[in-house]
Design a protein around this motif. Structure first.
Motif, PDB file in Angstrom:
ATOM      1  N   ASP A 195      18.137  14.587   7.516  1.00  0.00           N
ATOM      2  CA  ASP A 195      18.428  15.257   6.248  1.00  0.00           C
ATOM      3  C   ASP A 195      19.514  16.312   6.420  1.00  0.00           C
ATOM      4  N   VAL A 196      19.433  17.072   7.505  1.00  0.00           N
ATOM      5  CA  VAL A 196      20.457  18.101   7.745  1.00  0.00           C
ATOM      6  C   VAL A 196      21.832  17.457   7.921  1.00  0.00           C
ATOM      7  N   GLN A 197      21.901  16.393   8.702  1.00  0.00           N
ATOM      8  CA  GLN A 197      23.186  15.723   8.898  1.00  0.00           C
ATOM      9  C   GLN A 197      23.727  15.134   7.598  1.00  0.00           C
ATOM     10  N   ARG A 198      22.850  14.560   6.784  1.00  0.00           N
ATOM     11  CA  ARG A 198      23.296  13.967   5.525  1.00  0.00           C
ATOM     12  C   ARG A 198      23.812  15.030   4.565  1.00  0.00           C
ATOM     13  N   LEU A 199      23.102  16.162   4.450  1.00  0.00           N
ATOM     14  CA  LEU A 199      23.533  17.209   3.534  1.00  0.00           C
ATOM     15  C   LEU A 199      24.813  17.884   4.010  1.00  0.00           C
ATOM     16  N   VAL A 223      16.637  20.838   2.469  1.00  0.00           N
ATOM     17  CA  VAL A 223      15.871  20.215   3.548  1.00  0.00           C
ATOM     18  C   VAL A 223      14.401  20.610   3.454  1.00  0.00           C
ATOM     19  N   LEU A 224      14.129  21.889   3.216  1.00  0.00           N
ATOM     20  CA  LEU A 224      12.739  22.339   3.075  1.00  0.00           C
ATOM     21  C   LEU A 224      12.081  21.720   1.838  1.00  0.00           C
ATOM     22  N   GLU A 225      12.845  21.570   0.764  1.00  0.00           N
ATOM     23  CA  GLU A 225      12.291  20.943  -0.431  1.00  0.00           C
ATOM     24  C   GLU A 225      11.934  19.481  -0.165  1.00  0.00           C
TER      25      GLU A 225
END
Length: 389
Positions: A195-199, A223-225
């Protein structure tokens, strides 16, 4: 125009495209049992604890890396091997830094550099800051850190090769709840990284900052959401499947289970201590085996309390036995070599001598390459094809 004019020649049923066939159970069972990968990796880690020879430790790392490179599946959780390698490198550097800054009890005559020494109070005797940095102290720290790094890399190989969800299916009933927590943690960590890489990639494409405090806030909150939504969905799925149900067992069975499990764990600790000390070499193996038998009996009785079924359990076939036996053979042979020729597996640092590669222990380490040849190759990554007209 009629139907024939609109579509040209009409295709026969044999010529018409058919949808993709579902995967057969035989194909799903072609992979190796995940417990075999863990036993193989832990056995290599056990072999690493029996030596400080950097050549043998490097050979163990190379063996595990080759098996991972050839048999690692194309899944998100299999990418954790690089993280364990980085962790091992960090452990190596930190251990060397401690040897430089805090000194070492190993005496040495080959002084590499002299650092300013900070005086310490009398109650801190045995500890120093700075002073002479000798080649003997750095070599001893390197050997010791390389052994721990090899152990971490072997554990990383198990994480990269064994499917955590399939490993959960193989756990005994008494460890099911604990295994679910571990598997959820191991499964969610790669998803968070993805998720971090995608965002971050999406923000770079939009010309927005993805680094620094501002980028961290704009990436961290989505990411937390997503992690919270994924957790709620997982909790609902577990509740719908009846997770947490327990069966009624007699009080005598519960007390017997607790006694066997606790006694088995104490026996394992006492037997392990006996194996690591020279005085306990006679009673170490019997106590360890008795503790393991007691703990396994406690786990078997504790599994009666958990109500669960298994859908298509992974079979323990000949390949699983071969993989496990290869790792156990490496650990047993290096343990034997450490008792027969300790100088070859533990090169001295005072006086400082160059390590040599013992032949038959090195050949024993190469037995660990057997999984690269007896296990099935991973399936290639599926590439999405665009529909053709």
């Amino acid at each position: 125009m009629g139907e024939g004019g609109r579509s040209g020649t009409r295709q026969s049923p044999a010529e018409q495209p058919t949808p993709a066939q579902p995967q057969r159970p035989q194909q799903a069972r072609a992979t190796l049992h995940p417990a075999a990968w863990w036993l193989w990796s832990l056995a290599l880690g056990t072999a690493a604890t029996r030596t400080t020879n950097p050549l043998l430790l490097t050979l163990l790392i190379t063996t595990s890396a080759y098996v991972v490179a050839t048999r690692r599946p194309n899944t998100p959780w299999s990418r954790s091997y690089a993280a364990f390698v980085k962790l091992a490198a960090a452990v190596l550097l930190i251990r060397l830094a401690f040897a430089v800054i805090l000194g070492s009890p190993i005496p040495g005559t080959h002084v590499l550099v002299h650092l300013p020494e900070v005086p310490l109070p009398h109650w801190a005797q045995g500890i120093r800051l700075g002073g002479n940095v000798t080649a003997e102290a750095l070599t001893f720290a390197l050997y010791d850190a390389l052994r721990l790094a090899t152990l971490l890399i072997c554990v990383g190989a198990a994480n990269a090769l064994a499917n955590p969800s399939r490993l959960l299916k193989s756990l005994p009933g008494a460890l099911y709840e604990l295994g679910v927590a571990v598997v959820v943690a191991l499964t969610f960590a790669p998803n968070l990284i993805a998720d971090v890489q995608r965002l971050r990639a999406a923000r770079r494409l939009r010309g927005r900052p993805d680094k620094g405090l501002r980028g961290l806030l704009h990436v961290g909150l989505p990411v937390l959401e997503g992690a919270l939504e994924r957790s709620v969905a997982l909790a609902a799925a577990m509740d719908a499947r009846g997770y947490g149900r327990t069966a009624e067992v007699p009080p005598a069975v519960r007390r017997t289970t607790a006694a066997l499990t606790l006694g088995g764990l104490l026996g394992v600790c006492a037997g392990t201590y006996g194996l690591l000390t020279a005085e306990g070499g006679t009673y170490g193996v019997p106590v360890l085996l008795a503790g393991l038998a007691s703990a396994l009996a406690g786990l078997w009785l504790g599994g009666r309390r958990t109500v669960r079924t298994r859908y298509r359990p992974d079979p323990w076939d000949t390949r699983a036995w071969l993989v496990t036996a290869s790792g156990v053979a490496v650990a047993a042979l290096l343990t034997l070599a450490a008792s027969r020729d300790p100088s070859a597996l533990h090169p001295g640092v005072v006086p400082l001598v160059a390590p040599t590669l013992p032949l038959w222990p090195a050949a024993a380490v190469l037995i660990g390459l057997l999984p690269a040849f007896v296990t099935p190759a991973p399936e290639p990554a599926h590439t999405r094809k665009e529909p053709t007209t």
